[in-house]
Design an enzyme around this catalytic site. Structure first.
Site, PDB file in Angstrom:
ATOM      1  N   ASP A 288     -32.348  26.260 -45.340  1.00  0.00           N
ATOM      2  CA  ASP A 288     -31.991  26.288 -43.929  1.00  0.00           C
ATOM      3  C   ASP A 288     -31.953  24.897 -43.297  1.00  0.00           C
ATOM      4  O   ASP A 288     -31.781  24.757 -42.088  1.00  0.00           O
ATOM      5  CB  ASP A 288     -32.951  27.183 -43.151  1.00  0.00           C
ATOM      6  CG  ASP A 288     -34.400  26.704 -43.216  1.00  0.00           C
ATOM      7  OD1 ASP A 288     -34.661  25.695 -43.914  1.00  0.00           O
ATOM      8  OD2 ASP A 288     -35.258  27.331 -42.578  1.00  0.00           O
TER       9      ASP A 288
ATOM     10  N   ARG B 131     -34.286  -0.897 -29.008  1.00  0.00           N
ATOM     11  CA  ARG B 131     -33.404  -1.576 -28.052  1.00  0.00           C
ATOM     12  C   ARG B 131     -33.407  -0.910 -26.680  1.00  0.00           C
ATOM     13  O   ARG B 131     -33.018  -1.545 -25.692  1.00  0.00           O
ATOM     14  CB  ARG B 131     -31.972  -1.618 -28.605  1.00  0.00           C
ATOM     15  CG  ARG B 131     -31.780  -2.673 -29.681  1.00  0.00           C
ATOM     16  CD  ARG B 131     -30.368  -2.671 -30.214  1.00  0.00           C
ATOM     17  NE  ARG B 131     -30.120  -1.541 -31.096  1.00  0.00           N
ATOM     18  CZ  ARG B 131     -28.953  -1.296 -31.677  1.00  0.00           C
ATOM     19  NH1 ARG B 131     -27.921  -2.079 -31.424  1.00  0.00           N
ATOM     20  NH2 ARG B 131     -28.811  -0.250 -32.478  1.00  0.00           N
TER      21      ARG B 131
ATOM     22  N   ASP C 273     -26.737 -15.210 -27.413  1.00  0.00           N
ATOM     23  CA  ASP C 273     -26.805 -14.752 -26.032  1.00  0.00           C
ATOM     24  C   ASP C 273     -28.060 -15.321 -25.387  1.00  0.00           C
ATOM     25  O   ASP C 273     -28.941 -15.878 -26.057  1.00  0.00           O
ATOM     26  CB  ASP C 273     -26.782 -13.225 -25.929  1.00  0.00           C
ATOM     27  CG  ASP C 273     -27.857 -12.555 -26.788  1.00  0.00           C
ATOM     28  OD1 ASP C 273     -28.943 -13.145 -26.953  1.00  0.00           O
ATOM     29  OD2 ASP C 273     -27.604 -11.458 -27.298  1.00  0.00           O
TER      30      ASP C 273
ATOM     31  N   LYS D  54     -23.256 -14.243 -22.684  1.00  0.00           N
ATOM     32  CA  LYS D  54     -22.778 -12.909 -23.037  1.00  0.00           C
ATOM     33  C   LYS D  54     -23.201 -11.907 -21.979  1.00  0.00           C
ATOM     34  O   LYS D  54     -24.323 -11.953 -21.479  1.00  0.00           O
ATOM     35  CB  LYS D  54     -23.342 -12.469 -24.399  1.00  0.00           C
ATOM     36  CG  LYS D  54     -22.791 -11.127 -24.870  1.00  0.00           C
ATOM     37  CD  LYS D  54     -23.526 -10.612 -26.105  1.00  0.00           C
ATOM     38  CE  LYS D  54     -24.814  -9.925 -25.729  1.00  0.00           C
ATOM     39  NZ  LYS D  54     -25.437  -9.211 -26.870  1.00  0.00           N
TER      40      LYS D  54
END
Length: 321
Positions: A37, A100, A177, A206
């Site tokens: 399953d 993040r 960045d 950025k």
């Protein structure tokens, strides 16, 4: 001293075996059983009662299973280890998922990194070890249990020093960045000490809105320089592409790209291969394809040393700086 037991789930067995080899201990046996399953069960086959247990597993998606499947399996196995009498369970997660999403940028945004921490705490995890998490402050504040954060910087210093032997160009370390400037500055200082010379600094502007990137203004002098771009993660590759284009416009002679974790989603790796990048390197925190120009920096010995120090009572925190 409590016996040391090192486990891995099936999905992370290759990397965990490298850690076990560096540590000088065998991988402990476990059973991972699938049901028709779609459910599953995991249990240790080695006796873990009273043991100091380390479970090594990066959390990521691949063709075989999703990141959520790996996460649930890891959580359930932590619970099974605690129920089997393990004295201490340390989750060694070289790549930590959901790191993040550590702050609210829109109304009603989730704080996924904090929820993840709560799950590990609820199952009785005693310590979490990870490599170059996206936001160190958010990681440390999310957990109410012990954490050990391992930077890949010492590995990258050795890697760059070897690759730049005989290079007569000025050296610059660049962040792709603004958010990564602190990481780049730490590598810049370490390289300066290692090479005994001046290392310049640069970063590329950025902006991100959803999946759209903009910006690209270069700050810093890279004309005629060998430039090392350092980042924690390459996913789609857009950030590296923008940074590379800006550095080339600025006159960079060579570009070396280093990232702690290489996700390379979709066509990212093939797209990066088309850029004027001399070296593209990541650690083996995530499995990588063979037969490419990608270079691998082995982080297994670093994780093995962290486990060794934690097991023997320290000094493990020295590895976090």
């Amino acid at each position: 001293m409590r016996p040391l037991k090192l486990f891995s789930l099936d999905a992370g067995a290759d990397f965990a075996l490298d850690v076990a080899t560096a540590l000088g201990v065998p991988l402990a046996a476990h059973e991972e059983r699938e049901f028709v399953d779609g459910e599953h069960k995991l249990r240790p086959l080695d006796d873990v009662e009273g043991a100091d247990v380390y479970l090594v597993q990066s959390l990521y998606s691949d063709r075989a299973s999703s990141v959520d499947d790996k996460l649930v399996r890891m959580l359930f196995f932590v619970g099974a280890l605690k129920d089997a009498g393990a004295a201490r369970v340390t989750a060694v997660i070289p790549y930590l998922c959901y790191a993040r999403k550590d702050r609210r940028t829109k109304l009603h945004d989730p704080l996924s990194s904090r929820y993840l921490a709560s799950l590990f705490e609820a199952l009785g995890t005693d310590c979490v070890v990870t490599l170059d998490v996206h936001n160190l402050a958010a990681f440390e504040n999310a957990f109410r249990i012990r954490t050990l954060h391992l930077p890949a910087q010492p590995l990258f210093v050795d890697f760059v020093a070897e690759r730049l032997q005989g290079d007569g160009n000025p050296l610059v370390v660049a962040s792709p960045d603004v958010g990564g400037v602190k990481r780049a500055e730490a590598l810049r200082q370490a390289l300066g000490e290692r090479l005994g010379g001046e290392v310049g600094r640069a970063f590329v502007e950025k902006y991100r809105s959803g999946d759209e990137l903009s910006g690209g203004v270069l700050v810093g002098d890279v004309d005629g320089a060998s430039v090392v771009i350092v980042d924690d993660l390459i996913a789609g590759g857009g950030t590296v592409r923008r940074a590379t284009e800006s550095l080339k416009r600025g006159g960079a002679a060579r570009i070396l790209v280093l990232a702690s974790h290489g996700q390379f989603c979709g066509s990212a790796l093939a797209d990066l291969a088309q850029l004027p990048i001399d070296v593209l390197a990541v650690t083996n925190s995530l499995p990588q394809p063979v037969g490419t120009q990608l270079q691998i920096v082995d982080c297994a010995p670093l994780l093995a040393e962290a486990i060794r120090r934690l097991h023997h009572g320290g000094p493990a925190t020295q590895l976090s700086v």
